[in-house]
Write a protein that holds these residues in place. Sequence first.
Motif, mmCIF file in Angstrom:
data_model
loop_
_atom_site.group_PDB
_atom_site.id
_atom_site.type_symbol
_atom_site.label_atom_id
_atom_site.label_comp_id
_atom_site.label_asym_id
_atom_site.label_seq_id
_atom_site.Cartn_x
_atom_site.Cartn_y
_atom_site.Cartn_z
ATOM 1 N N UNK A 187 -4.764 7.547 -9.487
ATOM 2 C CA UNK A 187 -3.540 7.921 -10.209
ATOM 3 C C UNK A 187 -2.277 7.423 -9.527
ATOM 4 N N UNK A 188 -2.385 6.949 -8.286
ATOM 5 C CA UNK A 188 -1.222 6.472 -7.547
ATOM 6 C C UNK A 188 -1.119 4.955 -7.649
ATOM 7 N N UNK A 189 0.107 4.458 -7.747
ATOM 8 C CA UNK A 189 0.331 3.022 -7.925
ATOM 9 C C UNK A 189 0.004 2.237 -6.651
ATOM 10 N N UNK B 247 -3.710 1.170 0.866
ATOM 11 C CA UNK B 247 -2.319 1.000 0.441
ATOM 12 C C UNK B 247 -1.603 0.195 1.519
ATOM 13 N N UNK B 248 -1.024 -0.945 1.100
ATOM 14 C CA UNK B 248 -0.316 -1.833 2.044
ATOM 15 C C UNK B 248 -1.193 -2.196 3.236
ATOM 16 N N UNK C 85 -15.382 5.322 -12.694
ATOM 17 C CA UNK C 85 -14.046 5.201 -12.101
ATOM 18 C C UNK C 85 -13.029 5.105 -13.233
ATOM 19 N N UNK C 86 -11.945 5.858 -13.113
ATOM 20 C CA UNK C 86 -10.863 5.815 -14.092
ATOM 21 C C UNK C 86 -9.606 5.310 -13.396
ATOM 22 N N UNK D 178 -0.409 -1.330 -10.957
ATOM 23 C CA UNK D 178 -0.503 -2.142 -9.754
ATOM 24 C C UNK D 178 -1.813 -1.978 -9.007
ATOM 25 N N UNK D 179 -2.882 -1.610 -9.706
ATOM 26 C CA UNK D 179 -4.184 -1.453 -9.059
ATOM 27 C C UNK D 179 -4.856 -2.813 -8.911
#
Length: 305
Positions: A9-11, A26-27, A42-43, A48-49
Amino acid sequence: MSTRILEITQDNRYLSIHRGFIEIKESGDLIGKVPIDDINSIIGSAHGLVYSQSLLMELAKRNIPLVVCNQAFVPVSVLWPLDGHYNQSAKIDNQLKVTQPLKKQLWKSLVSQKIFRQGQTLEVLGLPAGAFYQLSKKVNSGDKENLEGQAAKRYWPLLLGKDFKRYRTGPSPNNLLNYGYIVLRSATARAVVAGGLHPSIGLFHRNKNNPFRLVDDLMEPFRPFIDLLVWKLHLQEGIDELTPDIKSRLVSILSVELESNDFTSSLLNHIQFLVRSLNKSYEEKKVLLQYPNPSLLNLQAILNG
């Protein structure tokens, strides 16, 4: 089979596979990892995934669907494998050879079950249900009279109030229903592919832009179980927002134990049993569909869970 669903759910997340774990970064920094053996689907509902090619290949190998959703939690794409069963070609041949009369009889069975379950959902809540039991007995081949639609017009106002309109982009609790149906659809998609069937060769759904027509056919009798849980969340607990906890509770519906004629098993297993019975129906050229047969007491467990 696991009922665990991984939702991103997080960009700006990067997902890859390493030594049997799905790694989430992430990064460039590792922020979490999950054993792929624990994942049912997986949903992806963020922006930006990025997914590694190796992960996509492993998901396909294991028949784990990757569902891509828009902001309203409506699926816009599903990744599914080209080869999901050792005898897939023979299974698909059987699909292609099914006669139109048998397709109509199979759809009749699915619709009749859906309407009957809608009646049970209403009855367990103390709402008028008799008309649904009667309608379920009147469904004819191919549901030419569209009793499914007639039932829906009566069902939603009774279940969620006279002002409720079922629109995928409508106000709450449409968002809760959307997410619950995503869970159901992804589980059904995995069962269909694992059963060697082609998800776009449907029985009734005919939208040319829908590659999951068979999935949408087969999930119909299970929708009322989602509806019952959404009633509890929305009307009994006053929930409108899709928080991580609420999503988890909607996913938990797959683990609910439901009775059948000879045994009790999870909703997820009953979906798999239905796909197997559809394969048998194709092979023997007659309706042999297998459904759960829960009592009202059994359904009460959804409300008490």
